[in-house]
Scaffold this motif. Structure first.
Motif, PDB file in Angstrom:
ATOM      1  N   ASP A 171       0.716  -1.330   0.009  1.00 12.81           N
ATOM      2  CA  ASP A 171      -0.142  -0.098   0.096  1.00 12.81           C
ATOM      3  C   ASP A 171       0.968   1.289  -0.078  1.00 12.81           C
ATOM      4  O   ASP A 171       0.587   2.351  -0.449  1.00 12.81           O
ATOM      5  CB  ASP A 171      -0.836   0.054   1.138  1.00 12.81           C
ATOM      6  N   ARG A 172       2.133   1.183   0.352  1.00 14.86           N
ATOM      7  CA  ARG A 172       3.086   2.451   0.516  1.00 14.86           C
ATOM      8  C   ARG A 172       3.740   2.551  -0.833  1.00 14.86           C
ATOM      9  O   ARG A 172       4.038   3.610  -1.049  1.00 14.86           O
ATOM     10  CB  ARG A 172       4.066   2.205   1.560  1.00 14.86           C
ATOM     11  N   LEU A 173       3.861   1.245  -1.502  1.00 19.53           N
ATOM     12  CA  LEU A 173       4.413   1.312  -2.803  1.00 19.53           C
ATOM     13  C   LEU A 173       3.691   1.900  -3.982  1.00 19.53           C
ATOM     14  O   LEU A 173       3.869   2.606  -4.602  1.00 19.53           O
ATOM     15  CB  LEU A 173       5.170   0.090  -3.194  1.00 19.53           C
ATOM     16  N   ASP A 174       2.256   1.237  -3.694  1.00 18.24           N
ATOM     17  CA  ASP A 174       1.245   1.790  -4.741  1.00 18.24           C
ATOM     18  C   ASP A 174      -0.159   1.923  -3.974  1.00 18.24           C
ATOM     19  O   ASP A 174      -0.804   0.923  -3.867  1.00 18.24           O
ATOM     20  CB  ASP A 174       1.159   0.520  -5.996  1.00 18.24           C
ATOM     21  N   PRO A 175      -0.298   3.133  -3.414  1.00 18.63           N
ATOM     22  CA  PRO A 175      -1.427   3.460  -2.627  1.00 18.63           C
ATOM     23  C   PRO A 175      -2.746   3.080  -3.395  1.00 18.63           C
ATOM     24  O   PRO A 175      -2.667   3.128  -4.664  1.00 18.63           O
ATOM     25  CB  PRO A 175      -1.496   4.698  -2.511  1.00 18.63           C
ATOM     26  N   PRO A 176      -3.755   2.399  -2.939  1.00 20.08           N
ATOM     27  CA  PRO A 176      -4.932   2.195  -3.513  1.00 20.08           C
ATOM     28  C   PRO A 176      -5.494   3.304  -4.024  1.00 20.08           C
ATOM     29  O   PRO A 176      -5.334   4.654  -3.409  1.00 20.08           O
ATOM     30  CB  PRO A 176      -5.978   1.512  -2.266  1.00 20.08           C
ATOM     31  N   GLY A 177      -6.391   3.190  -5.027  1.00 22.13           N
ATOM     32  CA  GLY A 177      -7.284   4.262  -5.686  1.00 22.13           C
ATOM     33  C   GLY A 177      -6.619   4.882  -6.657  1.00 22.13           C
ATOM     34  O   GLY A 177      -5.166   4.533  -7.059  1.00 22.13           O
TER      35      GLY A 177
END
Length: 385
Positions: free
Chosen positions: A66-72
């Motif tokens: 989630d920190r590498l590729d945040p949702p949304g």
């Protein structure tokens, strides 16, 4: 000693006398629970620790992802200034403070893992809620020349052919000369590191948003060089050079696979599955039978294909020949390059669009019978089968 034990002498200390009271059945003693052995207790403790560690590792992986590729989706566009002399730590902190990346520490370690080196000072046009690799790509492309808000913005979406890229550049940059641009694309002053001899720039110009100053907006060759350099930077970042070891094809062939994925996948979840179908068919010596390649062969980007189109004698017609087409059919983006290098696990040999469970989704099948059922749904819903 047997006689002594049978006499009335005191039994040794390690022998426990069994006292049976009146009414007790000696056979009932066999039902008493046995003490758990030390080995079993150790196994239970280790299994419990393993479960705890597994849960912790899954949570940690989810947190990092989630920190590498945040949702949304990415958020609003903003201009971020990277001051002169800023270190990687400084840049990571600035991007977190501006809401570009989710976590400065994760971004910093990602840059260190990718050995990204230093970035130029200047103004960058970024977005809120970006993935670390998207933010890195923008930083690698260099700052917007001059005031960023006044820079000329050129947008090249994923999946364009070389002809379409040329048309897009002429449309967005009226200062470009058609003949000069055609010459720069046909005889580029620079070749991609992943481009074999006797090949064109098809698939080797990276689709992205580029900010140009007035000088670059009048220099066709300079922009072509920039597009090639950006492709090489992203391709190196995703590990394209590892293709022979990871998927058994050359780096250029992996770009071809990525271009097929780019034109076929309509949702992100299908990219790696389509890659697997392609590799499964190649491994079994089956024709790929990918419509997008035939469309490229007959120059029909959107029109329905005919039986004559599917029978055309063309190296890009993967209906009547096996193997990959001789070159890419479009410009793949980062996600398709990643999928080409990391196919999903599966035995699928077919796919057809069914919009199930979401619009744009394909159904993947192992057998011809399963595929025919999916094709029937595709036709019933008028999805292009």
């Amino acid at each position: 000693m047997a006689d002594d034990a049978g006499s009335g002498s005191q039994p040794p200390a390690f022998q426990q006398p069994v006292v049976v009271t009146e009414g007790d059945d000696p056979q009932d003693w066999g039902w008493l629970p046995r003490r758990t052995s030390t080995f079993t207790r150790v196994l239970i403790i280790l299994a419990s620790l393993g479960v705890v560690l597994l849960i912790a590792s899954l949570w940690l992986k989810s947190w990092i992802d989630d920190r590498l590729d945040p949702p949304g989706d990415e958020g609003a566009e903003l201009v971020v200034n990277i001051p002169q002399g800023a270190s990687t730590n400084d840049i990571a902190r600035i991007l977190q403070d501006e809401g570009v990346v989710a976590n400065s520490t994760v971004f910093r370690y990602y840059l260190r893992y990718k050995d990204s080196g230093e970035f130029q000072a200047g103004n960058y046009v970024l977005n809120e809620n970006m993935s670390v690799w998207r933010a890195k790509d923008v930083l690698l492309a260099g700052p917007a020349p001059g005031p960023a808000l006044d820079a000329i913005r050129v947008v090249l979406p994923e999946g364009l052919t070389l002809v379409q890229i040329r048309a897009q550049l002429l449309e967005q940059l009226p200062t470009f000369n058609d003949d000069d641009l055609a010459r720069a694309l046909a005889f580029p002053p620079l070749r991609s590191d992943f481009q074999p001899a006797n090949s064109t720039l098809e698939g080797m110009l990276f689709p992205d948003t580029y900010l140009l100053d007035s000088a670059t907006a009048e220099d066709e060759a300079a922009l072509v060089i920039r597009l090639i350099n950006q492709f090489d930077a992203v391709a190196s970042d995703v590990g394209l050079e590892t293709a022979p070891d990871t998927v058994g094809v050359t780096p250029y062939e992996a770009v071809i696979v990525a271009s097929l994925i780019e034109k076929e996948a309509l949702i992100a979840e299908d990219r790696a599955k389509i890659a697997r179908v392609i590799y499964n068919r190649l491994g079994n010596g089956w024709p790929l039978q990918i419509d997008a390649a035939v469309r490229y062969a007959v120059s029909k980007p959107t029109e329905p294909l005919t039986l004559a189109d599917l029978a055309v004698d063309n190296p890009y017609n993967v209906y009547n020949r096996t193997g990959l087409p001789p070159g890419p059919i479009a410009a793949p983006g980062r996600e398709s390059l990643v999928a080409a290098l990391n196919p999903a696990d599966g035995f699928w040999m077919f796919y057809a669009r069914t919009d199930d469970p979401v619009t744009g989704a394909h159904t993947f099948s192992n057998t011809g019978e399963e595929h025919e059922a999916a094709v029937a749904i595709c036709r019933e819903r008028n999805l292009g089968c």
